[in-house]
Structures are given as structure tokens and as C-alpha cells.
Write an enzyme that holds these catalytic residues in place. Structure first.
Site, PDB file in Angstrom:
ATOM      1  CG  HIS A  50     -14.718  11.291  15.665  1.00 47.17           C
ATOM      2  ND1 HIS A  50     -15.172   9.886  16.303  1.00 47.17           N
ATOM      3  CD2 HIS A  50     -14.392  11.053  14.376  1.00 47.17           C
ATOM      4  CE1 HIS A  50     -14.795   8.873  15.287  1.00 47.17           C
ATOM      5  NE2 HIS A  50     -14.283   9.469  14.218  1.00 47.17           N
ATOM      6  CD  GLU A  51     -13.880  13.735  11.529  1.00 46.26           C
ATOM      7  OE1 GLU A  51     -12.847  13.461  10.962  1.00 46.26           O
ATOM      8  OE2 GLU A  51     -14.946  13.030  11.302  1.00 46.26           O
ATOM      9  CG  ASP A 154     -12.854   6.299  12.212  1.00 49.61           C
ATOM     10  OD1 ASP A 154     -12.273   7.073  11.283  1.00 49.61           O
ATOM     11  OD2 ASP A 154     -13.561   6.931  12.990  1.00 49.61           O
TER      12      ASP A 154
HETATM   13 ZN    ZN Z   1     -13.481   8.889  12.513  1.00 51.99          ZN
END
Ligand code: ZN
Length: 235
Positions: A50-51, A154
Site C-alpha cells: 500500500h505504502e 487517504d
Molecule cells: Zn495510504
């Protein structure tokens, strides 16, 4: 970062694990044995990916990424500067949850076929089959949580980028910070009422991080001109 151990480097980005993260495999091993450790490492890999999706998108816009650090309640990609254009921030923020959504879609049908609906929709750490079901739900959960329209998630960045085009960066940030505080207080209240200690910790983290986002923009907008690094935070 103090208390962080470097694991490896990929695409020029160093991946660190904070020492406090090591509590998780120990706790899960005690409660669920090897299945617990498998789950922790699966979550850990998904959070790194994800990062990395955030980081690689940022790098495409010429933004330098320092490191990715894993904490027990999520990952942080340290970027050297804030994205200049709202469109860039929008795409960088969207990239992380996109990975979780893609993996969910890819895994759903094969797991549904192999495990059957009965097991897939009843995740637990009882048997290995139920543990794989548990692992499946990690990515939809990460996607949903990160897409909450509130800082520091996010979704808060996506909202800010969207509002910034109309209201300017400062006003857009204030709104996203306000919604972040609202979620934090709601989670905190639910955590206290239902006795979910972890939810209270997450609420405090969200509150502090949302405030931090607001301060960061105040600094960027003028009062102090010494901003050298921004952060993409995930819970
Ligand atoms: Zn994120």
C-alpha cells in the site's frame, strides 16, 4: 527514525519496522500460534505494498520518498515535499487503497472457489481455512478504513485535493482536519462505551495526526518557511 530497524531497500526506498511493531507477532502467536504469525506477516506485506503504491506514484511526480516505516497501527511513507498540484495529491492518495482494492478483487473468486462461501464469510483463526478467509478480509478493510474522508486517512487527502481546487489549500485542509477530529471523537466515544481499548488508541492517533496535517499546511502557507518533509500517514 529512532527505534526503527531497517529491513530492506526497494526502488531506492528503505523499509523500516518500528520496534513496537514486534509486539504484534508475539501477541498473535500467544493467541493463535503459527496462524497468528502468518496473519501478522500478511497484513505487514499488504501495508508495505500500500505504502509502495503511494511512494511510486509520488516518485512519478518527481517527489523524493525517504523511507517507509511500519508501526503497529499502520505504515508511514515519508516524502520530502508536499505535492504541488491537487491532482498529484489526489493520485498519490488514491494509489494506496487502489492496491488493496485490486488485491481484494484478484483474491475473491479463487478463495470463494477453494474455501466456499461458508468459510470465506466467517473469518477466524480457528483453522487454516478460516485464517485464509481472515487474510482475505484484510484488504477490503484496509481499503475502506483508508478511504474514510478524513485526515489523516487517504480519503482525507482525496477530499482535500478535491476541495482545494475550489476553496484553496488552507480552507480545504481545515475542513478535512475538522472531519478527522469528528471521526476521532466518534471512534473514541464508541471505544469508551463498548470498552474497545484499541479503538480509543486509534482515535487518539487520528486526532493528533489530523491536527498535525493542519499545522503542516499553516507552516507551508507562510508563518514558518522551513518545511522539509511531509508525511503520508495511514492508520
Ligand atoms: Zn495510504
Amino acid at each position: 527514525m529512532r527505534g526503527a530497524i531497517r529491513l530492506f531497500t526497494i526502488f531506492g526506498i528503505s523499509i523500516y519496522i518500528h520496534i513496537t511493531f514486534l509486539i504484534l507477532p508475539i501477541l498473535f502467536f500467544i493467541s493463535a500460534g503459527v496462524k497468528g504469525i502468518f496473519l501478522v506477516f500478511f497484513v505487514f506485506s499488504c501495508v508495505i505494498m500500500h505504502e509502495l503504491f503511494h511512494s511510486l506514484t509520488a516518485m512519478r511526480f518527481g517527489i523524493k520518498v525517504g523511507a517507509i516505516t511500519l508501526f503497529p497501527i499502520g505504515g508511514v511513507a515519508s516524502i520530502k515535499s508536499l505535492p504541488e498540484k491537487p491532482r498529484q495529491e489526489f493520485l498519490i492518495a488514491l494509489a494506496g487503497p487502489t492496491f488493496n482494492i485490486l488485491l481484494s478483487i484478484i483474491l475473491f473468486y479463487p478463495l470463494y472457489k477453494i474455501l466456499g462461501g461458508e468459510v470465506l464469510f466467517n473469518p477466524s483463526l480457528q483453522t487454516w481455512r478460516h485464517t485464509f478467509a481472515y487474510a482475505f478480509w484484510v484488504n477490503p478493510t484496509l481499503a475502506m478504513f483508508n478511504l474514510l474522508p478524513a485526515f489523516p486517512m487517504d480519503g482525507g487527502r482525496i477530499l482535500r485535493a478535491f476541495l482545494a481546487q475550489r476553496l484553496g489549500l488552507r480552507r480545504a485542509t481545515q475542513i478535512a482536519v475538522g472531519i478527522g477530529h469528528f471521526f476521532a471523537l466518534s471512534f473514541g466515544l464508541i471505544g469508551i462505551v463498548y470498552g474497545h481499548f484499541l479503538l480509543v488508541i486509534i482515535a487518539i492517533f487520528i486526532y493528533v495526526a489530523a491536527s498535525g496535517e493542519g499545522i503542516q499546511v499553516e507552516i507551508k502557507e507562510g508563518t514558518i518557511d522551513d518545511i522539509s518533509r511531509g508525511k503520508i500517514k495511514d492508520a
